[in-house]
Design a protein around this motif. Structure first.
Motif, PDB file in Angstrom:
ATOM      1  N   GLY A 121       0.765  -1.395  -0.093  1.00  0.00           N
ATOM      2  CA  GLY A 121      -0.156  -0.098  -0.240  1.00  0.00           C
ATOM      3  C   GLY A 121       0.523   1.302   0.159  1.00  0.00           C
ATOM      4  O   GLY A 121       2.406   0.707   0.221  1.00  0.00           O
ATOM      5  N   ALA A 122       0.334   2.732  -0.417  1.00  0.00           N
ATOM      6  CA  ALA A 122       0.704   3.413  -0.553  1.00  0.00           C
ATOM      7  C   ALA A 122       0.193   4.133   0.997  1.00  0.00           C
ATOM      8  O   ALA A 122      -0.705   4.557   1.307  1.00  0.00           O
ATOM      9  CB  ALA A 122       0.650   4.121  -1.192  1.00  0.00           C
ATOM     10  N   GLY A 123       1.328   4.665   1.770  1.00  0.00           N
ATOM     11  CA  GLY A 123       0.426   5.072   3.206  1.00  0.00           C
ATOM     12  C   GLY A 123      -0.135   4.224   4.221  1.00  0.00           C
ATOM     13  O   GLY A 123       0.609   4.068   5.635  1.00  0.00           O
ATOM     14  N   GLU A 124      -0.328   3.462   3.566  1.00  0.00           N
ATOM     15  CA  GLU A 124      -1.678   2.532   4.852  1.00  0.00           C
ATOM     16  C   GLU A 124      -2.103   1.308   4.089  1.00  0.00           C
ATOM     17  O   GLU A 124      -1.633   0.833   2.670  1.00  0.00           O
ATOM     18  CB  GLU A 124      -2.778   3.170   4.965  1.00  0.00           C
ATOM     19  CG  GLU A 124      -3.521   3.778   4.363  1.00  0.00           C
ATOM     20  CD  GLU A 124      -5.301   3.707   4.356  1.00  0.00           C
ATOM     21  OE1 GLU A 124      -4.348   3.763   5.874  1.00  0.00           O
ATOM     22  OE2 GLU A 124      -5.463   4.764   3.387  1.00  0.00           O
ATOM     23  N   LEU A 125      -2.132  -0.060   4.362  1.00  0.00           N
ATOM     24  CA  LEU A 125      -2.437  -1.090   4.090  1.00  0.00           C
ATOM     25  C   LEU A 125      -2.953  -1.813   5.319  1.00  0.00           C
ATOM     26  O   LEU A 125      -2.875  -2.156   6.024  1.00  0.00           O
ATOM     27  CB  LEU A 125      -1.286  -2.275   4.016  1.00  0.00           C
ATOM     28  CG  LEU A 125      -1.686  -3.083   3.124  1.00  0.00           C
ATOM     29  CD1 LEU A 125      -1.896  -3.122   1.063  1.00  0.00           C
ATOM     30  CD2 LEU A 125      -0.013  -4.461   3.148  1.00  0.00           C
ATOM     31  N   ALA A 126      -3.846  -2.538   4.753  1.00  0.00           N
ATOM     32  CA  ALA A 126      -5.462  -3.006   5.699  1.00  0.00           C
ATOM     33  C   ALA A 126      -5.283  -4.482   6.068  1.00  0.00           C
ATOM     34  O   ALA A 126      -4.177  -4.984   5.432  1.00  0.00           O
ATOM     35  CB  ALA A 126      -6.897  -2.879   5.458  1.00  0.00           C
ATOM     36  N   PHE A 127      -5.232  -4.332   7.683  1.00  0.00           N
ATOM     37  CA  PHE A 127      -4.927  -5.850   7.952  1.00  0.00           C
ATOM     38  C   PHE A 127      -5.691  -7.012   7.067  1.00  0.00           C
ATOM     39  O   PHE A 127      -4.889  -8.074   6.580  1.00  0.00           O
ATOM     40  CB  PHE A 127      -5.245  -6.244   9.297  1.00  0.00           C
ATOM     41  CG  PHE A 127      -4.758  -7.460   9.960  1.00  0.00           C
ATOM     42  CD1 PHE A 127      -4.367  -8.096  10.159  1.00  0.00           C
ATOM     43  CD2 PHE A 127      -6.404  -8.536   9.834  1.00  0.00           C
ATOM     44  CE1 PHE A 127      -4.124  -9.632  10.533  1.00  0.00           C
ATOM     45  CE2 PHE A 127      -6.677  -9.723  10.496  1.00  0.00           C
ATOM     46  CZ  PHE A 127      -5.053 -10.139  10.870  1.00  0.00           C
ATOM     47  N   HIS A 128      -6.448  -6.663   6.144  1.00  0.00           N
ATOM     48  CA  HIS A 128      -7.398  -8.082   5.120  1.00  0.00           C
ATOM     49  C   HIS A 128      -6.395  -8.675   4.599  1.00  0.00           C
ATOM     50  O   HIS A 128      -6.567  -9.809   4.260  1.00  0.00           O
ATOM     51  CB  HIS A 128      -8.570  -7.773   5.147  1.00  0.00           C
ATOM     52  CG  HIS A 128      -8.780  -6.647   4.140  1.00  0.00           C
ATOM     53  ND1 HIS A 128      -8.675  -6.900   2.983  1.00  0.00           N
ATOM     54  CD2 HIS A 128      -9.062  -5.298   4.429  1.00  0.00           C
ATOM     55  CE1 HIS A 128      -8.937  -6.070   2.175  1.00  0.00           C
ATOM     56  NE2 HIS A 128      -9.201  -4.487   3.176  1.00  0.00           N
ATOM     57  N   TYR A 129      -5.513  -7.949   4.446  1.00  0.00           N
ATOM     58  CA  TYR A 129      -4.286  -8.362   3.338  1.00  0.00           C
ATOM     59  C   TYR A 129      -3.453  -9.690   3.612  1.00  0.00           C
ATOM     60  O   TYR A 129      -3.069 -10.319   3.064  1.00  0.00           O
ATOM     61  CB  TYR A 129      -3.758  -7.048   2.886  1.00  0.00           C
ATOM     62  CG  TYR A 129      -4.170  -6.172   1.740  1.00  0.00           C
ATOM     63  CD1 TYR A 129      -5.208  -6.805   0.468  1.00  0.00           C
ATOM     64  CD2 TYR A 129      -4.869  -5.123   2.393  1.00  0.00           C
ATOM     65  CE1 TYR A 129      -6.352  -6.153  -0.368  1.00  0.00           C
ATOM     66  CE2 TYR A 129      -5.971  -3.927   1.150  1.00  0.00           C
ATOM     67  CZ  TYR A 129      -5.739  -4.581  -0.141  1.00  0.00           C
ATOM     68  OH  TYR A 129      -6.625  -3.921  -0.621  1.00  0.00           O
ATOM     69  N   ASP A 130      -3.259  -9.519   4.800  1.00  0.00           N
ATOM     70  CA  ASP A 130      -1.999 -10.779   5.961  1.00  0.00           C
ATOM     71  C   ASP A 130      -2.951 -12.220   5.452  1.00  0.00           C
ATOM     72  O   ASP A 130      -2.649 -12.850   4.843  1.00  0.00           O
ATOM     73  CB  ASP A 130      -1.942 -10.414   7.054  1.00  0.00           C
ATOM     74  CG  ASP A 130      -1.327  -8.680   7.607  1.00  0.00           C
ATOM     75  OD1 ASP A 130      -1.501  -7.993   7.451  1.00  0.00           O
ATOM     76  OD2 ASP A 130      -0.436  -9.095   8.844  1.00  0.00           O
ATOM     77  N   VAL A 131      -4.484 -12.145   5.520  1.00  0.00           N
ATOM     78  CA  VAL A 131      -5.180 -12.345   5.697  1.00  0.00           C
ATOM     79  C   VAL A 131      -5.130 -13.653   4.193  1.00  0.00           C
ATOM     80  O   VAL A 131      -5.365 -14.803   3.752  1.00  0.00           O
ATOM     81  CB  VAL A 131      -6.442 -12.924   6.433  1.00  0.00           C
ATOM     82  CG1 VAL A 131      -7.299 -13.705   6.162  1.00  0.00           C
ATOM     83  CG2 VAL A 131      -6.961 -12.284   7.448  1.00  0.00           C
ATOM     84  N   GLU A 132      -5.100 -12.355   3.119  1.00  0.00           N
ATOM     85  CA  GLU A 132      -5.525 -12.247   1.715  1.00  0.00           C
ATOM     86  C   GLU A 132      -4.534 -13.217   1.409  1.00  0.00           C
ATOM     87  O   GLU A 132      -4.567 -14.391   0.592  1.00  0.00           O
ATOM     88  CB  GLU A 132      -5.505 -11.200   0.845  1.00  0.00           C
ATOM     89  CG  GLU A 132      -5.585 -11.722  -0.352  1.00  0.00           C
ATOM     90  CD  GLU A 132      -6.608 -10.745  -1.528  1.00  0.00           C
ATOM     91  OE1 GLU A 132      -6.731  -9.859  -0.807  1.00  0.00           O
ATOM     92  OE2 GLU A 132      -6.762 -11.183  -3.053  1.00  0.00           O
TER      93      GLU A 132
END
Lengths: 467, 467
Positions: free
Chosen positions: A144-155
């Protein structure tokens, strides 16, 4: 010239082995693309300054230098002079070049950016089983640029478990993915009163190689814990569960911290999602011992063992990092996993554990009746190819027995006999009609060039296992 | 860290450009495999002695050296010390490593051995359009042990013309394959009375860069011809025909030699077979000017021009060689062609002449109704993927307009709306049913997760041309 010998640490495959590797890569690519990951490749060489930036000098980087470069010449921007700022080296993983690619193209990429990358990397380390000087990696990352939601860990975990499961369909041994969370560890150590949670992590990370009683002492001497704290850390590291059961066992240790709570929630979310996947032959466990050595991981971490090949170490590792790259305007957090294609395949292929059904793509060999009618055989081959059937034509109009052996040696399952132009002493083909023989069974039938097809299972080479 | 800048001569692609390159490579691989060519890869590094064996020192080889190697240490067998017998360099083509691979594995390969190889190569030459320091080549070769029938010359040409034709379906510019035969040239020069036919060939080969009158003089000063002989050589070089018509024009020059006859017959056979191919956008001419600089060609030779990009030079070249390799027991003759994937694609992609319809594999973006129901969207994506539809899920439950723009920026053609859990101020989805919108037309319809599919043309990214 004399017969060349293999180069230690630079594994190469015979054609039938390469068919297995290509099938593995194709399956990985298919899974990654189905999940929307864009494939990229980066150049093999990066500036040495980049490669060494993270203190990874122990990675044994290969420096590249033009043979005709003037040593130390500043005029040659890729001179390969290891003293120069612009010296190049071969990349030793796919993460450093990806971070550079993201920064270089940040204005042209859409974030969150999900990419897969299947490429070779090079390390000048001492070759041993599972460790090579040239090897193929398959990486997925979401950045992500600046931030990346946690659900991407799951994905990311979901995608890689799906991919591993598709590999085990090829009779690659079962896999065990171990998941942990650095926030959970750090929060636990802080809640326990440790002043330097990273020092604790570094010691616990040695549990693979060092006996527990030694670790307990090291936690006191190197990480400033007392004996009770050290015992509690070892109790945490001993927790392993196939589901969210680890939560109760952690709570039973009586440590409390906000960061611990976040870590428990994140690890629970990953474990819950992975439990829902239909991925036979891939076991997932929450293993609170896993820390991953590298300092840049900040949340979820992964390691993977291949059953019966645990001595290779982790064949698929990764995790969450808060700063893959930073260009002053933006920080780029990400989560990714890297699969060691060579680490899995070289041991399996060199031991003959995996094998392709043939050494060529061809499903059919078209026999040649006479050298004058080679064009008839070529026309048959062309017709079969237009329907997607890989076909080659025999080298010469030798006896049919010899032509059939040509197919047998390569594992080509079918031999096609065009009509015999004249009476022939060979009785393989009846004059006047096309016939095709399954040379495994010997069954031979009349066949039409425009409609005959091999069974689906014979259309492409298949991979078989020899446990 | 500051924004990195590209490295001259090391082209890299953005994700949408890589989709075009991957499509090109997939098409090449499909054609090669349909013709029974086995794919192999060789290691990136070869012993320097091998790389320099053919006097190809002008290829600007990149030497590789371990950063921590002791300079000149004999104990380290891949030290990268350029003075050592065991020094390694990056391969500058795929022919030298293939020759080594054939010798190293000769006991394990079945001959004639047909292989394709699509890999990167490296040359430290000055970067310019169409010439790079890192580039991708796609090679096919057929190699025999001891002997190799002439019909393989025809086959290799046929396979590459078929492959080129499949590329022009992607709107890559039309190609012109030029064919000649070194036996024809050598026999002609011998029949003409030249003492050193190779000297004549080397002079004629300069016709691209040097005016004909200068060539005529050089043929006298450098190749020992008289003025009439020189004129006859230039007359031969001027012959170009789209079919076997060249034969009569050669005979009209009144030169006779057995080797000339063999060459005429071989070139006629290649031209006749290629004329029968259904390969629109690939023109084939017999061009008696083509000699190929390299000494190892001994029969059929090929060069290829891409229409409108003739300044790049030949984008696909090769020919017949009597000795790819020699291990003392066997000589390995072969015939092969090498296609410059980077030479074709980098100019087309950097000029925007070719473009992918999207930057990601995804055909569908599943919208997220609320962050609490993300799992509903994930389940839709899983269901679509099981039917081969590349799908990703929106990053967050933002306004539908924002989610649709996420798809638009990436060129994803369809957005899927799960049922709204509650009344929503957005009117994109009716509560209670799944809907899918083609965001190009705005058409939105109710859809079933288990059966809906995008039109075939939208399933994968497509390549479009901007002439």
């Amino acid at each position: 010239m004399s017969k060349p010998t293999p180069l230690s640490g630079f594994p190469e495959f015979l054609p039938s082995q390469r068919i297995v590797e290509q099938e593995v890569i194709d399956r990985l690519r298919t899974v990654f693309e189905l999940h929307g990951f864009a494939g990229i490749e980066t150049r093999a060489a990066e500036p040495m300054a980049e490669l060494l930036r993270k203190g990874e000098i122990d990675k044994e980087v290969y420096v590249v230098r033009r043979l005709h470069a003037e040593p130390g010449s500043a005029a040659d921007d890729v001179s390969g002079d290891s003293g120069s700022r612009d010296t190049l080296g071969l990349h030793y993983d796919l993460t450093v070049p990806f971070a550079r690619y993201v920064l270089e193209n940040s204005g042209k990429l859409d974030f969150p950016f999900r990419r897969y990358q299947i490429q070779k990397a090079w390390r000048g380390e001492r070759p041993q089983e599972g460790r090579f000087r040239e090897f193929t990696q398959a990486d997925i990352d979401i950045v992500g640029a600046g931030e990346l939601a946690f659900h991407y860990d799951v994905e990311v975990a979901t995608v890689m478990v799906t991919a591993l499961s598709r590999l085990t369909e090829l009779q690659i041994p079962p896999m065990r993915l171990q998941v942990n969370n650095r926030k959970l560890l750090e929060g636990f150590y802080l809640g326990l009163g440790a002043n330097d949670p990273h020092a604790v992590m570094r010691v616990v990370d040695k549990l693979d190689k060092v006996p527990a009683d030694v670790i307990a002492r090291m936690l006191q001497t190197d990480a400033g814990l007392d004996a009770d704290q050290a015992a509690t850390c070892l109790a945490l590291a001993a927790i392993s569960s196939p589901d969210a059961g680890f939560v109760a066992r952690v709570r039973a240790l009586g440590v409390e911290h906000d960061l611990l709570e976040t870590g428990l929630a994140e690890l629970t979310a990953v474990m819950t999602a992975l439990a829902e996947l239909d991925a036979p032959n891939v076991t997932v466990t929450a293993d609170l011992r896993i820390a991953r050595g590298l300092d840049y991981y900040t949340g979820t971490v992964f390691e993977t063992q291949m059953s019966g090949f645990e001595h290779l170490g982790s064949i698929c590792s990764g995790g969450r990092y808060d700063a893959l790259a930073d260009d002053g305007r933006n920080v780029y957090p990400g989560v990714g996993i890297s699969l060691g294609v060579s680490r899995i395949l070289v041991p399996l292929l060199t031991r003959g554990r995996l094998e392709a059904s043939r050494s060529v793509p061809s499903a059919v060999l078209v026999a040649v009746v006479s050298d004058e009618t080679r064009d008839v055989s070529e026309a048959v081959a062309r017709a079969l190819r237009t329907r997607g059937i890989a076909t080659e034509v025999a080298p010469a109009a030798s006896r049919y027995g010899k032509q059939i052996r040509f197919a047998q040696r390569r594992g080509i399952p079918f031999v096609w006999f065009p009509p015999a132009a004249t009476d022939s002493s060979d009785d393989a083909a009846a004059p006047g009609e096309h016939q095709v023989r399954d040379i495994r069974s010997g069954d031979q039938v009349a066949a039409d060039v425009g409609s005959w097809a091999p069974p689906d299972a014979d259309l492409r080479p298949t991979v078989t296992a020899h446990p």
